[in-house]
Scaffold this motif. Structure first.
Motif, PDB file in Angstrom:
ATOM      1  N   PRO A  10       0.844  -1.205  -0.011  1.00  0.00           N
ATOM      2  CA  PRO A  10      -0.112  -0.010  -0.118  1.00  0.00           C
ATOM      3  C   PRO A  10       1.058   1.072   0.005  1.00  0.00           C
ATOM      4  CG  PRO A  10      -1.055  -1.676   1.598  1.00  0.00           C
ATOM      5  CD  PRO A  10       0.540  -2.086   1.072  1.00  0.00           C
ATOM      6  N   GLY A  11       0.472   2.188  -0.855  1.00  0.00           N
ATOM      7  CA  GLY A  11       1.232   3.346  -0.899  1.00  0.00           C
ATOM      8  C   GLY A  11       2.456   3.387  -1.952  1.00  0.00           C
ATOM      9  N   LYS A  12       2.579   2.153  -2.679  1.00  0.00           N
ATOM     10  CA  LYS A  12       3.811   2.081  -3.512  1.00  0.00           C
ATOM     11  C   LYS A  12       3.092   1.740  -4.687  1.00  0.00           C
ATOM     12  CE  LYS A  12       7.589   0.960  -0.450  1.00  0.00           C
ATOM     13  NZ  LYS A  12       8.708   0.187  -0.309  1.00  0.00           N
ATOM     14  N   GLN A  13       3.835   2.045  -5.920  1.00  0.00           N
ATOM     15  CA  GLN A  13       3.349   1.982  -7.302  1.00  0.00           C
ATOM     16  C   GLN A  13       3.787   0.537  -7.834  1.00  0.00           C
ATOM     17  OE1 GLN A  13       4.251   5.328  -9.819  1.00  0.00           O
ATOM     18  NE2 GLN A  13       2.298   6.312  -9.065  1.00  0.00           N
ATOM     19  N   GLN A  14       4.893   0.053  -7.341  1.00  0.00           N
ATOM     20  CA  GLN A  14       5.621  -1.054  -7.971  1.00  0.00           C
ATOM     21  C   GLN A  14       4.659  -2.352  -7.530  1.00  0.00           C
ATOM     22  OE1 GLN A  14       9.582  -1.591  -7.552  1.00  0.00           O
ATOM     23  NE2 GLN A  14       9.752  -3.180  -8.885  1.00  0.00           N
ATOM     24  N   ARG A  15       4.430  -3.224  -8.570  1.00  0.00           N
ATOM     25  CA  ARG A  15       3.744  -4.562  -8.266  1.00  0.00           C
ATOM     26  C   ARG A  15       4.894  -5.256  -8.317  1.00  0.00           C
ATOM     27  NH1 ARG A  15      -2.241  -5.582 -10.584  1.00  0.00           N
ATOM     28  NH2 ARG A  15      -2.328  -3.457  -9.392  1.00  0.00           N
ATOM     29  N   GLU A  16       5.016  -6.506  -7.702  1.00  0.00           N
ATOM     30  CA  GLU A  16       6.106  -7.417  -7.278  1.00  0.00           C
ATOM     31  C   GLU A  16       5.658  -8.838  -7.732  1.00  0.00           C
ATOM     32  OE1 GLU A  16       9.512  -8.779  -4.579  1.00  0.00           O
ATOM     33  OE2 GLU A  16       7.709  -8.591  -3.509  1.00  0.00           O
ATOM     34  N   LEU A  17       5.913  -9.557  -8.798  1.00  0.00           N
ATOM     35  CA  LEU A  17       5.872 -10.817  -8.857  1.00  0.00           C
ATOM     36  C   LEU A  17       6.209 -11.727  -7.752  1.00  0.00           C
ATOM     37  CD1 LEU A  17       5.090 -13.136 -10.867  1.00  0.00           C
ATOM     38  CD2 LEU A  17       7.124 -13.196 -11.901  1.00  0.00           C
ATOM     39  N   VAL A  18       5.206 -12.476  -7.276  1.00  0.00           N
ATOM     40  CA  VAL A  18       5.730 -13.287  -6.256  1.00  0.00           C
ATOM     41  C   VAL A  18       5.952 -14.735  -6.519  1.00  0.00           C
ATOM     42  CG1 VAL A  18       4.863 -13.991  -3.997  1.00  0.00           C
ATOM     43  CG2 VAL A  18       4.407 -11.759  -4.588  1.00  0.00           C
ATOM     44  N   ALA A  19       5.014 -15.302  -7.262  1.00  0.00           N
ATOM     45  CA  ALA A  19       5.242 -16.735  -7.712  1.00  0.00           C
ATOM     46  C   ALA A  19       4.301 -16.806  -8.656  1.00  0.00           C
ATOM     47  CB  ALA A  19       4.586 -17.652  -6.557  1.00  0.00           C
ATOM     48  N   SER A  20       4.806 -17.843  -9.567  1.00  0.00           N
ATOM     49  CA  SER A  20       4.184 -18.399 -10.880  1.00  0.00           C
ATOM     50  C   SER A  20       4.076 -19.804 -11.099  1.00  0.00           C
ATOM     51  CB  SER A  20       4.652 -17.300 -12.091  1.00  0.00           C
ATOM     52  OG  SER A  20       5.747 -17.571 -12.260  1.00  0.00           O
ATOM     53  N   THR A  21       3.041 -20.203 -11.790  1.00  0.00           N
ATOM     54  CA  THR A  21       2.944 -21.739 -12.077  1.00  0.00           C
ATOM     55  C   THR A  21       2.239 -21.684 -13.578  1.00  0.00           C
ATOM     56  OG1 THR A  21       1.909 -23.732 -11.423  1.00  0.00           O
ATOM     57  CG2 THR A  21       0.522 -21.877 -11.085  1.00  0.00           C
ATOM     58  N   PHE A  22       3.249 -22.688 -14.408  1.00  0.00           N
ATOM     59  CA  PHE A  22       2.719 -22.760 -15.853  1.00  0.00           C
ATOM     60  C   PHE A  22       2.173 -24.191 -15.870  1.00  0.00           C
ATOM     61  CE2 PHE A  22       5.179 -19.117 -16.652  1.00  0.00           C
ATOM     62  CZ  PHE A  22       6.034 -18.781 -15.874  1.00  0.00           C
ATOM     63  N   SER A  23       1.327 -24.253 -17.256  1.00  0.00           N
ATOM     64  CA  SER A  23       0.546 -25.300 -17.356  1.00  0.00           C
ATOM     65  C   SER A  23       1.436 -26.446 -17.630  1.00  0.00           C
ATOM     66  CB  SER A  23      -0.061 -25.180 -18.803  1.00  0.00           C
ATOM     67  OG  SER A  23       0.750 -24.825 -19.767  1.00  0.00           O
ATOM     68  N   GLY A  24       2.713 -26.340 -17.967  1.00  0.00           N
ATOM     69  CA  GLY A  24       3.481 -27.625 -17.893  1.00  0.00           C
ATOM     70  C   GLY A  24       4.080 -28.255 -16.658  1.00  0.00           C
ATOM     71  N   GLY A  25       3.689 -27.526 -15.675  1.00  0.00           N
ATOM     72  CA  GLY A  25       4.152 -27.698 -14.302  1.00  0.00           C
ATOM     73  C   GLY A  25       5.347 -26.978 -13.578  1.00  0.00           C
ATOM     74  N   ASN A  26       6.018 -26.272 -14.360  1.00  0.00           N
ATOM     75  CA  ASN A  26       7.027 -25.316 -13.956  1.00  0.00           C
ATOM     76  C   ASN A  26       6.434 -24.225 -12.755  1.00  0.00           C
ATOM     77  OD1 ASN A  26       9.051 -26.673 -15.272  1.00  0.00           O
ATOM     78  ND2 ASN A  26       9.018 -25.391 -17.103  1.00  0.00           N
ATOM     79  N   THR A  27       7.349 -23.837 -11.813  1.00  0.00           N
ATOM     80  CA  THR A  27       6.960 -22.799 -11.101  1.00  0.00           C
ATOM     81  C   THR A  27       8.050 -21.928 -10.829  1.00  0.00           C
ATOM     82  OG1 THR A  27       7.700 -24.011  -9.051  1.00  0.00           O
ATOM     83  CG2 THR A  27       5.224 -24.088  -9.547  1.00  0.00           C
ATOM     84  N   HIS A  28       7.825 -20.685 -10.477  1.00  0.00           N
ATOM     85  CA  HIS A  28       8.734 -19.829 -10.173  1.00  0.00           C
ATOM     86  C   HIS A  28       8.525 -18.903  -8.928  1.00  0.00           C
ATOM     87  CE1 HIS A  28      11.537 -16.269 -11.285  1.00  0.00           C
ATOM     88  NE2 HIS A  28      10.523 -15.488 -10.701  1.00  0.00           N
ATOM     89  N   TYR A  29       9.542 -18.627  -8.198  1.00  0.00           N
ATOM     90  CA  TYR A  29       9.311 -17.705  -6.805  1.00  0.00           C
ATOM     91  C   TYR A  29      10.302 -16.637  -6.901  1.00  0.00           C
ATOM     92  CZ  TYR A  29       6.831 -21.863  -5.370  1.00  0.00           C
ATOM     93  OH  TYR A  29       5.830 -22.903  -5.225  1.00  0.00           O
ATOM     94  N   VAL A  30       9.800 -15.518  -6.229  1.00  0.00           N
ATOM     95  CA  VAL A  30      11.018 -14.324  -5.996  1.00  0.00           C
ATOM     96  C   VAL A  30      11.705 -14.919  -5.008  1.00  0.00           C
ATOM     97  CG1 VAL A  30       9.070 -13.253  -4.518  1.00  0.00           C
ATOM     98  CG2 VAL A  30      11.185 -11.925  -5.741  1.00  0.00           C
ATOM     99  N   ASP A  31      12.814 -14.498  -4.906  1.00  0.00           N
ATOM    100  CA  ASP A  31      13.945 -15.214  -3.814  1.00  0.00           C
ATOM    101  C   ASP A  31      13.517 -14.803  -2.453  1.00  0.00           C
ATOM    102  OD1 ASP A  31      17.200 -14.077  -5.362  1.00  0.00           O
ATOM    103  OD2 ASP A  31      15.751 -15.833  -5.558  1.00  0.00           O
TER     104      ASP A  31
END
Length: 121
Positions: free
Chosen positions: A40-61
């Motif tokens: 709240p109060g900040k403009q930047q939106r950060e990618l936290v985690a993602s999941t793909f149809s093939g099963g791969n996942t990604h996380y911010v450190d």
């Protein structure tokens, strides 16, 4: 296509919370789903985690080892958040890359309304 997020709330530091996102509408397939967060109060939106149809996942450190994103099943995915910290406090937004029925396999990006996660004692 609409994305419905749920599960935000107030939790104490060290606690756990699960946020979920369900996509509905003219969906042919979902290529990926993800959670972003915005303090709240900040403009930047950060990618936290993602999941793909093939099963791969990604996380911010900053969340590796604490957050777990599920696979996409029945157009729904979940983010299990453990050992939450005050710095995890943010509005969490669901995002999806969707192939819309009848679009000729064109991919479109959709956002859900945010759900507030507050980590505080």
């Amino acid at each position: 296509v609409q994305l419905q997020a749920s599960g935000g709330g107030l939790v104490q530091p060290g606690g756990s919370l699960t946020v979920s996102c369900t996509a509905s509408g003219m969906i042919f397939s979902i290529n990926s789903m993800a959670w972003y967060r915005q303090v709240p109060g900040k403009q930047q939106r950060e990618l936290v985690a993602s999941t793909f149809s093939g099963g791969n996942t990604h996380y911010v450190d900053s969340v590796k080892g604490r957050f777990t994103i599920s696979t996409i099943a029945d157009n729904t995915m979940h983010l299990q958040m453990d050992n939450l910290k005050p710095e995890d406090t943010a509005v969490y937004y669901c995002n999806a890359l969707v192939v819309v029925t009848g679009s000729g396999r064109a991919e479109f990006e959709y956002w859900g309304r945010g759900t507030l996660v507050t980590v505080s004692s």
